[in-house]
Enzyme design. Structure first.
Site, PDB file in Angstrom:
ATOM      1  N   LYS A 305     -32.535  54.733  71.704  1.00  0.00           N
ATOM      2  CA  LYS A 305     -31.391  54.828  72.617  1.00  0.00           C
ATOM      3  C   LYS A 305     -31.831  54.911  74.078  1.00  0.00           C
ATOM      4  CE  LYS A 305     -28.211  56.852  69.309  1.00  0.00           C
ATOM      5  NZ  LYS A 305     -27.273  57.912  68.967  1.00  0.00           N
ATOM      6  N   ASP A 346     -21.099  56.755  71.135  1.00  0.00           N
ATOM      7  CA  ASP A 346     -21.157  58.067  70.468  1.00  0.00           C
ATOM      8  C   ASP A 346     -20.174  59.018  71.144  1.00  0.00           C
ATOM      9  OD1 ASP A 346     -23.123  57.447  68.649  1.00  0.00           O
ATOM     10  OD2 ASP A 346     -24.772  58.087  69.940  1.00  0.00           O
ATOM     11  N   ALA A 374     -29.393  70.563  71.749  1.00  0.00           N
ATOM     12  CA  ALA A 374     -29.563  70.025  73.107  1.00  0.00           C
ATOM     13  C   ALA A 374     -30.277  68.677  73.066  1.00  0.00           C
ATOM     14  CB  ALA A 374     -30.338  71.020  73.966  1.00  0.00           C
ATOM     15  N   TYR A 460     -23.551  64.125  58.982  1.00  0.00           N
ATOM     16  CA  TYR A 460     -22.661  63.475  58.003  1.00  0.00           C
ATOM     17  C   TYR A 460     -23.307  63.272  56.637  1.00  0.00           C
ATOM     18  CZ  TYR A 460     -24.909  59.333  60.089  1.00  0.00           C
ATOM     19  OH  TYR A 460     -25.806  58.425  60.578  1.00  0.00           O
TER      20      TYR A 460
END
Ligand code: NAP
Length: 516
Positions: A305, A346, A374, A460
């Site tokens: 990312k 997101d 964090a 999840y």
């Protein structure tokens, strides 16, 4: 047409016949009879095998692979040559001969003679490297066509990085259905699917995972049902998830189901990109240099990312301001002139999941929120909560990281243990605590959960974490991590297609994939 060819590779004729029937049933478009697998191979067995395969009316390739190029049973050259010439006489549609052997006077001449007498049979000339990419790929294809102009030239080599696939794509772009170019191994999986878009002569698939004849070969079932093989053509747009590892990503199943539901000519691939920023940059440069591949967008996940953000910044491309603020890009869209735009869905996915569960119009303004963690997920959620006017405190095991994040977003921070003292109305777990396999852990002791709270767990896997179970028992409102996944995937679908996502398909396939 690119044939979906299924290798028939078994020790005895009975098993071969069963595999032929299974391949036919699964939708094979061509059979490759790997005669080198058959124990005690002779021309009688070949005759029986070809007769069985001919009953299917599918085109047949007969291969009798040399052990030096991945063959079985260490068969002597005269027997291999005899099998191939006999296959021509028996009316095989194609035979596959190693190019290195074809160049040998006795081998090549005998095969040429048989082919000249039986014009119906075509010749595949092949070269394999099971260890690494083939360096002089173009020269091999040119040499094959110069030696035998009517040949279908085939190479199969081990990809050691996804970037090794581009040479094979260039070959297919140049020679189309006169060529087969396969990248083996887990880095080469996409070459097996993209072959059809590039009009290769064939691509291989197996009837079952344990029947694969090369590493990375997908099953017919996956090719057809997961990667939409039947609907791929030269106009198909390509998408994918860039990750390392990528094998367990549910995104291909989910996004392909949504594309299929909307009858869109798009396919979504798993893109295993290793070697950090350098590997990422080379991959994106290789994609944007090949407009004809028609890659139109990417989901970006661990560990890329930040690489995606830095790549876009280096190239001077547009990045949505919130993605810059979060410091992570999870979506890249390739537009006109291969210009790239970066987004972070997101953020929107998490906020949609939260506000929908809370059910009021301005649910987050002035609310007291505790964010646990964090890392990357926490950054997106803190950005969303702060933007919506919530009063956020970040709790983290490593306090210095909580402090850094709090300074970036002008909010409070505390050590993880202090969560016990929280008076938060909203609690969001952004750590991996409670994730499979350590599902008996929760970042918040049950006694601190209250009915007035909204508890959101970004984890999840499992769908209902211990934190959520205990929050439910405490009569708190709960939000599952899958809702965040669904929210961010819906936003990505919209960015990729400019259309609303079929939410029922997205939700159903996500829950199914996560439950597996
Ligand atoms: P990350 O950047 O690696 O951050 C991990 C965070 O978890 C850090 O704050 C870390 O604390 C904390 N942590 C890890 N193990 C811990 C432990 N045993 N006890 C206490 N704290 C611990 O990871 P990330 O990308 O933010 O992902 C975090 C979670 O979010 C993952 O479980 C992932 O499943 C979930 N996620 C969900 C979605 C979705 O769509 N639902 C999307 C993204 C992420 P330290 O700083 O002390 O190391």
């Amino acid at each position: 047409m690119t044939y979906l060819a299924v290798p028939i590779a078994a020790k005895d004729l009975k098993s071969c016949k069963e595999h032929i029937a299974a391949a036919c049933k699964a939708g094979a478009e061509m059979l490759e009879l790997r005669t080198d697998f058959i124990e005690g191979l002779d021309t009688n067995k070949l005759k029986e095998l070809i007769a069985a395969a001919k009953q299917t009316s599918l085109p047949i390739i007969v291969t009798c692979r040399d052990t030096a190029q991945g063959g079985q049973n260490n068969l002597p050259a005269p027997l291999r040559r005899q099998i191939l010439t006999e296959a021509v006489k028996l009316g095989a549609d194609l035979i596959d001969c190693e190019f290195a052997n074809f160049l040998k006077e006795d081998f090549g001449q005998t095969i040429k003679k048989a082919l000249a007498e039986n014009k119906k049979t075509k010749l595949i000339l092949s070269e394999h490297n099971f260890k690494e990419p083939i360096e002089n790929l173009y020269e091999i294809y040119e040499e094959i066509y110069s030696v035998f102009p009517d040949a279908i030239a085939k190479t199969a080599y081990q990809a050691k990085h996804i970037n090794d696939c581009f040479d094979a794509f260039d070959i297919l772009r140049e020679y189309g259905d006169k060529a087969i170019a396969i990248c083996m191994g887990r880095f080469g999986i996409i070459s097996r699917i993209i072959a059809k878009k590039l009009n290769a002569f064939l691509t291989f698939a197996s009837i079952a995972e344990d029947q694969a004849t090369a590493e990375g070969q997908l099953t017919i079932e996956k090719m057809k049902n997961l990667y939409r093989y039947d609907s791929i053509n030269s106009d198909t747009e390509l998408f994918g998830v860039i990750a390392d590892p990528v094998e367990h990503s549910i995104s291909p199943a989910v996004l392909n189901a949504c594309f299929a539901a909307e009858k869109m000519n798009k396919v979504y691939l798993p893109l295993l990109v290793t070697d950090g920023q350098a590997g990422f940059d080379e991959f994106l440069d290789s994609i944007t240099a090949r407009v004809w591949l028609n890659f139109r967008g990417f989901s970006i996940t661990i560990p890329h990312k930040v690489s995606a953000l830095e790549y876009s910044q280096k190239k001077g491309e547009y990045i949505e301001p919130v993605a810059i603020q979060i410091g992570a890009v999870n979506t890249l869209v390739i537009g006109v002139n291969e210009r790239i735009t970066g987004f972070n869905t997101d953020y929107a996915g998490a906020m949609n999941a939260l506000t929908e569960a809370m059910g009021t119009k301005k649910p987050l303004y002035n609310k007291i929120a505790a964010v646990i963690g964090a890392g990357g997920a926490a950054r997106a959620i803190v950005a969303g909560l702060v933007d919506a006017g919530a009063k956020v405190t970040i709790y983290n095991r490593t306090v210095s990281k909580a402090q850094e994040l709090a300074e970036d977003f002008k909010c409070r921070f505390a050590a993880l243990e202090k969560i016990e003292e929280t008076d938060a109305q909203i609690i969001v777990n952004c750590t991996s605590v409670g994730m499979y396999p350590k599902i008996d852990a929760s970042p918040v002791p049950a006694k601190y959960l209250k009915p007035s709270m909204v508890v959101f767990d970004t984890v999840y896997n499992p769908l209902e974490t211990l934190l959520l179970k205990q929050a439910n028992q405490a009569d708190a409102k709960t939000v599952m991590g899958s809702e965040m996944f669904i929210g961010q995937a819906a936003e990505q679908f919209k960015l990729f297609t400019h259309k609303d996502c079929p939410m029922d398909v997205l939700r159903k396939t996500t829950i199914k994939a996560l439950s597996e």
